[in-house]
Motif scaffolding. Sequence first.
Motif, PDB file in Angstrom:
ATOM      1  N   THR A 141       0.814  -1.223   0.000  1.00  0.00           N
ATOM      2  CA  THR A 141       0.000   0.000   0.000  1.00  0.00           C
ATOM      3  C   THR A 141       0.845   1.271   0.000  1.00  0.00           C
ATOM      4  O   THR A 141       0.452   2.277  -0.588  1.00  0.00           O
ATOM      5  N   ASP A 142       1.994   1.245   0.674  1.00  0.00           N
ATOM      6  CA  ASP A 142       2.808   2.454   0.810  1.00  0.00           C
ATOM      7  C   ASP A 142       3.796   2.658  -0.335  1.00  0.00           C
ATOM      8  O   ASP A 142       4.119   3.797  -0.683  1.00  0.00           O
ATOM      9  N   ALA A 143       4.286   1.578  -0.917  1.00  0.00           N
ATOM     10  CA  ALA A 143       5.261   1.685  -2.017  1.00  0.00           C
ATOM     11  C   ALA A 143       5.267   0.377  -2.798  1.00  0.00           C
ATOM     12  O   ALA A 143       6.197  -0.420  -2.687  1.00  0.00           O
ATOM     13  N   PRO A 144       4.221   0.137  -3.602  1.00  0.00           N
ATOM     14  CA  PRO A 144       4.099  -1.138  -4.318  1.00  0.00           C
ATOM     15  C   PRO A 144       5.277  -1.397  -5.255  1.00  0.00           C
ATOM     16  O   PRO A 144       5.834  -0.476  -5.844  1.00  0.00           O
ATOM     17  N   ILE A 145       5.638  -2.662  -5.367  1.00  0.00           N
ATOM     18  CA  ILE A 145       6.657  -3.089  -6.326  1.00  0.00           C
ATOM     19  C   ILE A 145       5.954  -3.825  -7.450  1.00  0.00           C
ATOM     20  O   ILE A 145       5.169  -4.741  -7.212  1.00  0.00           O
ATOM     21  N   SER A 146       6.224  -3.429  -8.683  1.00  0.00           N
ATOM     22  CA  SER A 146       5.603  -4.064  -9.842  1.00  0.00           C
ATOM     23  C   SER A 146       6.658  -4.309 -10.907  1.00  0.00           C
ATOM     24  O   SER A 146       7.211  -3.371 -11.472  1.00  0.00           O
ATOM     25  N   THR A 147       6.957  -5.588 -11.147  1.00  0.00           N
ATOM     26  CA  THR A 147       7.930  -5.973 -12.174  1.00  0.00           C
ATOM     27  C   THR A 147       7.331  -7.104 -13.004  1.00  0.00           C
ATOM     28  O   THR A 147       7.851  -8.222 -13.010  1.00  0.00           O
ATOM     29  N   PRO A 148       6.211  -6.846 -13.709  1.00  0.00           N
ATOM     30  CA  PRO A 148       5.497  -7.923 -14.404  1.00  0.00           C
ATOM     31  C   PRO A 148       6.368  -8.662 -15.418  1.00  0.00           C
ATOM     32  O   PRO A 148       6.977  -8.044 -16.292  1.00  0.00           O
ATOM     33  N   GLY A 149       6.441  -9.974 -15.258  1.00  0.00           N
ATOM     34  CA  GLY A 149       7.216 -10.798 -16.179  1.00  0.00           C
ATOM     35  C   GLY A 149       8.707 -10.598 -16.086  1.00  0.00           C
ATOM     36  O   GLY A 149       9.459 -11.091 -16.933  1.00  0.00           O
ATOM     37  N   GLY A 150       9.177  -9.877 -15.086  1.00  0.00           N
ATOM     38  CA  GLY A 150      10.597  -9.574 -14.969  1.00  0.00           C
ATOM     39  C   GLY A 150      11.415 -10.773 -14.513  1.00  0.00           C
ATOM     40  O   GLY A 150      10.884 -11.769 -14.023  1.00  0.00           O
ATOM     41  N   PHE A 151      12.723 -10.668 -14.705  1.00  0.00           N
ATOM     42  CA  PHE A 151      13.633 -11.717 -14.262  1.00  0.00           C
ATOM     43  C   PHE A 151      14.757 -11.082 -13.453  1.00  0.00           C
ATOM     44  O   PHE A 151      15.426 -10.159 -13.926  1.00  0.00           O
ATOM     45  N   ASN A 152      14.930 -11.556 -12.222  1.00  0.00           N
ATOM     46  CA  ASN A 152      15.955 -11.022 -11.319  1.00  0.00           C
ATOM     47  C   ASN A 152      15.840  -9.506 -11.153  1.00  0.00           C
ATOM     48  O   ASN A 152      16.823  -8.779 -11.228  1.00  0.00           O
ATOM     49  N   GLN A 153      14.633  -9.034 -10.930  1.00  0.00           N
ATOM     50  CA  GLN A 153      14.406  -7.600 -10.744  1.00  0.00           C
ATOM     51  C   GLN A 153      13.978  -7.304  -9.314  1.00  0.00           C
ATOM     52  O   GLN A 153      12.974  -7.827  -8.837  1.00  0.00           O
ATOM     53  N   PHE A 154      14.762  -6.468  -8.645  1.00  0.00           N
ATOM     54  CA  PHE A 154      14.456  -6.029  -7.284  1.00  0.00           C
ATOM     55  C   PHE A 154      14.361  -4.507  -7.280  1.00  0.00           C
ATOM     56  O   PHE A 154      14.970  -3.832  -8.111  1.00  0.00           O
ATOM     57  N   GLN A 155      13.629  -3.971  -6.338  1.00  0.00           N
ATOM     58  CA  GLN A 155      13.532  -2.519  -6.174  1.00  0.00           C
ATOM     59  C   GLN A 155      13.848  -2.142  -4.733  1.00  0.00           C
ATOM     60  O   GLN A 155      13.497  -2.874  -3.806  1.00  0.00           O
ATOM     61  N   PHE A 156      14.506  -1.001  -4.563  1.00  0.00           N
ATOM     62  CA  PHE A 156      14.965  -0.605  -3.236  1.00  0.00           C
ATOM     63  C   PHE A 156      13.807  -0.089  -2.375  1.00  0.00           C
ATOM     64  O   PHE A 156      12.982   0.712  -2.818  1.00  0.00           O
ATOM     65  N   ARG A 157      13.775  -0.565  -1.141  1.00  0.00           N
ATOM     66  CA  ARG A 157      12.837  -0.074  -0.141  1.00  0.00           C
ATOM     67  C   ARG A 157      13.565  -0.023   1.197  1.00  0.00           C
ATOM     68  O   ARG A 157      14.292  -0.957   1.549  1.00  0.00           O
ATOM     69  N   GLY A 158      13.385   1.066   1.928  1.00  0.00           N
ATOM     70  CA  GLY A 158      14.068   1.190   3.209  1.00  0.00           C
ATOM     71  C   GLY A 158      13.414   2.207   4.109  1.00  0.00           C
ATOM     72  O   GLY A 158      12.370   2.785   3.781  1.00  0.00           O
ATOM     73  N   ILE A 159      14.029   2.424   5.246  1.00  0.00           N
ATOM     74  CA  ILE A 159      13.498   3.334   6.264  1.00  0.00           C
ATOM     75  C   ILE A 159      14.615   4.263   6.718  1.00  0.00           C
ATOM     76  O   ILE A 159      15.749   3.825   6.936  1.00  0.00           O
ATOM     77  N   THR A 160      14.301   5.536   6.834  1.00  0.00           N
ATOM     78  CA  THR A 160      15.273   6.506   7.325  1.00  0.00           C
ATOM     79  C   THR A 160      14.717   7.228   8.538  1.00  0.00           C
ATOM     80  O   THR A 160      13.512   7.500   8.618  1.00  0.00           O
ATOM     81  N   ARG A 161      15.605   7.495   9.507  1.00  0.00           N
ATOM     82  CA  ARG A 161      15.236   8.220  10.714  1.00  0.00           C
ATOM     83  C   ARG A 161      16.286   9.290  10.977  1.00  0.00           C
ATOM     84  O   ARG A 161      17.396   9.225  10.441  1.00  0.00           O
ATOM     85  N   ASP A 162      15.937  10.287  11.773  1.00  0.00           N
ATOM     86  CA  ASP A 162      16.904  11.353  12.045  1.00  0.00           C
ATOM     87  C   ASP A 162      17.771  11.053  13.252  1.00  0.00           C
ATOM     88  O   ASP A 162      18.561  11.885  13.683  1.00  0.00           O
ATOM     89  N   THR A 163      17.643   9.837  13.782  1.00  0.00           N
ATOM     90  CA  THR A 163      18.466   9.381  14.903  1.00  0.00           C
ATOM     91  C   THR A 163      19.012   7.990  14.590  1.00  0.00           C
ATOM     92  O   THR A 163      18.293   7.143  14.060  1.00  0.00           O
ATOM     93  N   ALA A 164      20.271   7.749  14.882  1.00  0.00           N
ATOM     94  CA  ALA A 164      20.877   6.438  14.635  1.00  0.00           C
ATOM     95  C   ALA A 164      20.475   5.474  15.744  1.00  0.00           C
ATOM     96  O   ALA A 164      21.254   5.193  16.663  1.00  0.00           O
ATOM     97  N   ASP A 165      19.253   4.961  15.658  1.00  0.00           N
ATOM     98  CA  ASP A 165      18.750   4.052  16.690  1.00  0.00           C
ATOM     99  C   ASP A 165      18.225   2.749  16.099  1.00  0.00           C
ATOM    100  O   ASP A 165      17.538   1.990  16.766  1.00  0.00           O
ATOM    101  N   ILE A 166      18.554   2.478  14.829  1.00  0.00           N
ATOM    102  CA  ILE A 166      18.110   1.249  14.172  1.00  0.00           C
ATOM    103  C   ILE A 166      19.183   0.168  14.319  1.00  0.00           C
ATOM    104  O   ILE A 166      20.309   0.336  13.851  1.00  0.00           O
ATOM    105  N   TYR A 167      18.833  -0.923  14.968  1.00  0.00           N
ATOM    106  CA  TYR A 167      19.767  -2.027  15.163  1.00  0.00           C
ATOM    107  C   TYR A 167      19.355  -3.282  14.391  1.00  0.00           C
ATOM    108  O   TYR A 167      20.139  -4.222  14.274  1.00  0.00           O
ATOM    109  N   GLY A 168      18.139  -3.296  13.895  1.00  0.00           N
ATOM    110  CA  GLY A 168      17.674  -4.491  13.203  1.00  0.00           C
ATOM    111  C   GLY A 168      16.617  -4.175  12.181  1.00  0.00           C
ATOM    112  O   GLY A 168      16.093  -3.060  12.110  1.00  0.00           O
ATOM    113  N   PHE A 169      16.329  -5.177  11.376  1.00  0.00           N
ATOM    114  CA  PHE A 169      15.374  -5.016  10.280  1.00  0.00           C
ATOM    115  C   PHE A 169      14.490  -6.255  10.235  1.00  0.00           C
ATOM    116  O   PHE A 169      14.983  -7.387  10.366  1.00  0.00           O
ATOM    117  N   ARG A 170      13.189  -6.057  10.070  1.00  0.00           N
ATOM    118  CA  ARG A 170      12.245  -7.166   9.986  1.00  0.00           C
ATOM    119  C   ARG A 170      11.468  -7.061   8.684  1.00  0.00           C
ATOM    120  O   ARG A 170      11.055  -5.974   8.296  1.00  0.00           O
TER     121      ARG A 170
END
Length: 226
Positions: A148-177
Amino acid sequence: MKLKTILVAAAAITLSAGAANAALITTDAGYTGPDLDLTGYDNGSYNFTYGPVAVGEFTFTRSNTTNNSGQGAVVGQGGYGLNANGSFGGDAVYIGLDGPGGFGFLVGPNAYSQIGFFFNYAPGVGDDPTIAALDINGNVLEEYNLATDAPISTPGGFNQFQFRGITRDTADIYGFRFGGSYLLASGTATGDVIGGIPEPTTWALMILGFGSAGAMLRRRRTSCAL
């Protein structure tokens, strides 16, 4: 009453300033967070695991929930289909959830203000594909629904990835789920290993570029001689 109002307003401003602002990012341009280094898993093997396994500086684990293979998560190289978003195989190296539910976790020793990788998922399968930044205790700091927030659409693609991430104004990220769907993560847009050997098409373009540069130099020398 006026003094009380002023104090309350000041307290609100202080709390607001102390809270970290966050946002979903959809490009790796200017990205300063960690890479997903899958070196060592680019040996043609196709593994299933619940972890823990070392993935660069991170430890990767998979929640123990129902999945397609009954063996947890995919790590390495192998054929994989994500329905409308295409297929994966050949040289692509990735980690991913082999099932529509549960989560994968990447936990490291360092704190970051940004974290993100290259993703793709199976549209309409399982729950909703989500990514989340975690604090040092594993609590969710921010979470986003990719469908809903940032759909990825690669119809019929092969080995296609798109970047998605999270940014904060404080270095408090230790993990990713990440999870909620058949969801794959890689270090590059084509599944290449970080700093890996260029693909044949890349080599061809490089050689063509070198040839063009050489031709230009020869023309310049000829012009100078005249």
